[in-house]
Design an enzyme around this catalytic site. Structure first.
Site, PDB file in Angstrom:
ATOM      1  N   GLY A   1       6.433   7.769   1.034  1.00  9.65           N
ATOM      2  CA  GLY A   1       7.507   8.037   1.982  1.00  9.65           C
ATOM      3  C   GLY A   1       8.198   6.768   2.464  1.00  9.65           C
ATOM      4  O   GLY A   1       9.425   6.675   2.464  1.00  9.65           O
TER       5      GLY A   1
ATOM      6  N   ASP B   1       1.273  -1.198   5.037  1.00  8.66           N
ATOM      7  CA  ASP B   1       0.944   0.049   5.731  1.00  8.66           C
ATOM      8  C   ASP B   1      -0.524   0.316   5.419  1.00  8.66           C
ATOM      9  O   ASP B   1      -0.861   1.051   4.495  1.00  8.66           O
ATOM     10  CB  ASP B   1       1.853   1.172   5.229  1.00  8.66           C
ATOM     11  CG  ASP B   1       1.551   2.510   5.888  1.00  8.66           C
ATOM     12  OD1 ASP B   1       1.006   2.511   7.003  1.00  8.66           O
ATOM     13  OD2 ASP B   1       1.855   3.552   5.275  1.00  8.66           O
TER      14      ASP B   1
ATOM     15  N   CYS C   1       0.889  -1.182   0.000  1.00  3.41           N
ATOM     16  CA  CYS C   1       0.000   0.000   0.000  1.00  3.41           C
ATOM     17  C   CYS C   1       0.917   1.218   0.000  1.00  3.41           C
ATOM     18  O   CYS C   1       1.034   1.923   1.006  1.00  3.41           O
ATOM     19  CB  CYS C   1      -0.907   0.010   1.215  1.00  3.41           C
ATOM     20  SG  CYS C   1      -1.803  -1.534   1.501  1.00  3.41           S
ATOM     21  N   ALA C   2       1.576   1.483  -1.122  1.00  5.47           N
ATOM     22  CA  ALA C   2       2.764   2.334  -1.130  1.00  5.47           C
ATOM     23  C   ALA C   2       2.490   3.833  -1.088  1.00  5.47           C
ATOM     24  O   ALA C   2       3.368   4.602  -0.699  1.00  5.47           O
ATOM     25  CB  ALA C   2       3.632   2.010  -2.354  1.00  5.47           C
TER      26      ALA C   2
ATOM     27  N   CYS D   1      -1.485   3.697  11.078  1.00  3.54           N
ATOM     28  CA  CYS D   1      -1.340   4.983  11.764  1.00  3.54           C
ATOM     29  C   CYS D   1      -2.581   5.205  12.624  1.00  3.54           C
ATOM     30  O   CYS D   1      -3.282   6.201  12.497  1.00  3.54           O
ATOM     31  CB  CYS D   1      -1.162   6.105  10.745  1.00  3.54           C
ATOM     32  SG  CYS D   1      -0.652   7.647  11.518  1.00  3.54           S
TER      33      CYS D   1
ATOM     34  N   PRO E   1       1.510   7.590  -0.049  1.00  4.61           N
ATOM     35  CA  PRO E   1       2.076   8.464  -1.079  1.00  4.61           C
ATOM     36  C   PRO E   1       3.560   8.272  -1.360  1.00  4.61           C
ATOM     37  O   PRO E   1       4.126   9.000  -2.166  1.00  4.61           O
ATOM     38  CB  PRO E   1       1.809   9.862  -0.517  1.00  4.61           C
ATOM     39  CG  PRO E   1       1.890   9.682   0.961  1.00  4.61           C
ATOM     40  CD  PRO E   1       1.321   8.316   1.233  1.00  4.61           C
TER      41      PRO E   1
END
Length: 474
Positions: free
Chosen positions: A288, A355, A283-284, A408, A286
């Protein structure tokens, strides 16, 4: 003093802008940010630079506009509770544009060192210039009433007594710290011990700008600022525009929260036997974490395949992983695909990062609007997606390979429950201890043994959750 009455119509009269003093440019820019965030579901940190550039604000006014807009959005819940106590009708019946002006006025009166007369008069000018004369008089009356107490006194006035029932305490914290009540309840289940008040308070403190020096492309010594306490690649910027830092402008470094850096570092540091060539960021966007992973992979002769479902986010990934010479060291490709159905053969990856899309309730410092945009209904949809993504990642990795699952968000439904359900349902997965991969980080025990949970009030990072799973033989 009677509560001010909302004007019958606060719409700007036809025939041009209303007469009177012009609105202060910084405050007008902040009002524009609030409007765009509210009407277009935009992100504050993305809207601000464009509005500031269009208004041609100098650095001092740009800083004022930033604090006004971001601070007002963070504290919107508190200010709305106070405003509701100062108006003779439900706040929802006050025109939205007028509400935005009132919230900006509250922030100046209650959270900034702006003299009361300046906060009120500038808000009146703003209402007159942007809405109309009727709105100006209404704003003047309401903010004069707001100015009669400081923030603590207002919270005591409008919030329930925290010494009462649990519901009273939760409602008090929701108003005091400007969080929706359902968010307070979820964080109460997640926060360790008596940390809830400190966690909610930390969500309202603007985060410092943190940079990452991508190894092999930039050195930490190139970046202005102080080294981060946990990431060996991070620097806390002393001030100024990060885009003006040469290494950032050239793509050799980037802006990245330290917690986000630690996710990539932990995956790269996980012990692995045998081949270590093919890494996948499932799930790359944006980009970072993908950029830091690629830099670490390149040093070992490995490569990262970045998978991102959305075209615009895949474009951001390509930009993040591309060096100043146009090359993408450490990257084998950026593909636009659904992470639950990636175009990769099963059992061929050595390391996989998930992620996962989540509520984002661990990044409310940086995304202040998220607390007002999310709803409890979002949680079930996200949890189902998270479980599918984690299962997909485990199918991709070879026996002996590792998957790092990160969110997150500290919400247990998105962390412990997703990981626990996955481990229970599969005979070929072992949960391993991720904490030794975070040297120097204390007080980060996660909700499941062996998992880690970072906290803004403890570690100065976003509230990142990390779990390391190793694929075995079924």
């Amino acid at each position: 003093m009677p509560a001010p009455r909302s004007p019958r119509s606060s719409r700007r009269p036809q025939g041009g802008r209303p007469s009177g003093r012009p609105a202060d440019p910084a405050r007008a820019a902040a009002l524009e940010v609030l409007r765009v965030v509210r009407t277009e579901d935009a992100y504050t940190n993305l809207v601000l630079p464009a509005v500031i550039a269009r208004a041609r604000l100098d650095p001092r006014d740009a800083g004022l506009a930033t604090e006004l807009a971001a601070g007002t959005i963070r504290r919107q819940g508190t200010y709305d509770a106070i405003l509701a106590g100062c108006i003779d009708r439900p706040l929802r019946k006050v025109e939205l544009a007028v509400r935005d002006v009132l919230r900006l006025g509250c922030h100046q009166l209650l959270a900034m060192r702006v003299p009361a007369h300046a906060a009120i008069s500038s808000s009146v000018d703003l209402a007159r210039a942007e809405v109309g004369q009727g709105a100006a008089g209404f704003v003047n009356a309401v903010l004069r009433k707001v100015s009669q107490r400081d923030l603590d006194a207002w919270v005591t006035e409008v919030a329930p007594d925290p010494a009462g029932s649990r519901d009273d305490r939760m409602d008090h914290l929701a108003i005091k710290h400007s969080h929706p009540r359902w968010v307070v309840d979820l964080l109460d289940l997640a926060a360790p011990g008596d940390d809830l008040d400190a966690l909610l308070a930390a969500d309202n403190v603007a985060p410092r700008v943190t940079l990452v020096a991508r190894p092999g492309r930039a050195a930490v010594a190139e970046l202005p600022g102080s080294p981060t306490p946990y990431s060996p690649f991070g620097v806390v910027l002393d001030g100024g525009d990060p885009a003006r830092v040469p290494a950032v402008a050239e793509g050799r470094a980037g802006v990245q929260d330290e917690g986000s850096q630690l996710v990539a570092i932990a995956l790269a540091a996980a012990p692995l036997e045998g081949r270590d060539e093919r890494w996948v960021d499932l799930c790359a966007g944006p980009g970072g974490k993908a950029a830091l992973l690629a830099a670490l992979a390149a040093e070992r002769g490995a490569g990262v395949l970045a998978v991102e479902q959305h075209l615009h986010r895949a474009a951001l990934v390509r930009r993040a992983v591309t060096g100043p010479d146009g090359t993408t060291p450490g990257v084998t490709g950026v593909v636009t695909a659904d992470g639950t159905r990636p175009p990769i053969a099963a059992g061929t990856a050595d390391r996989v990062l998930v992620d996962a899309p989540c509520t984002g309730l661990g990044a409310l410092r940086r995304r202040p609007e998220a607390r007002w945009r999310r709803s409890p209904d979002d949680l079930l949809t996200l949890v189902l997606l998270q479980r599918r993504l984690l299962s997909s990642a485990l199918d991709l990795v070879r026996p002996g390979g590792v998957v790092l699952y990160a969110t997150c968000s500290p919400v247990r439904a998105e962390t412990a429950e997703v990981v626990g359900a996955t481990v229970t349902s599969r005979d070929d997965v072992v949960l391993q201890d991720v904490r030794p991969l975070l040297p120097g980080v204390s007080g980060a025990d996660g909700p499941l043994e062996g998992t880690a949970q970072l906290w803004p009030h403890r570690h100065g990072t976003d509230a990142m959750f990390l779990a390391l799973l190793r694929r075995g033989n079924a």
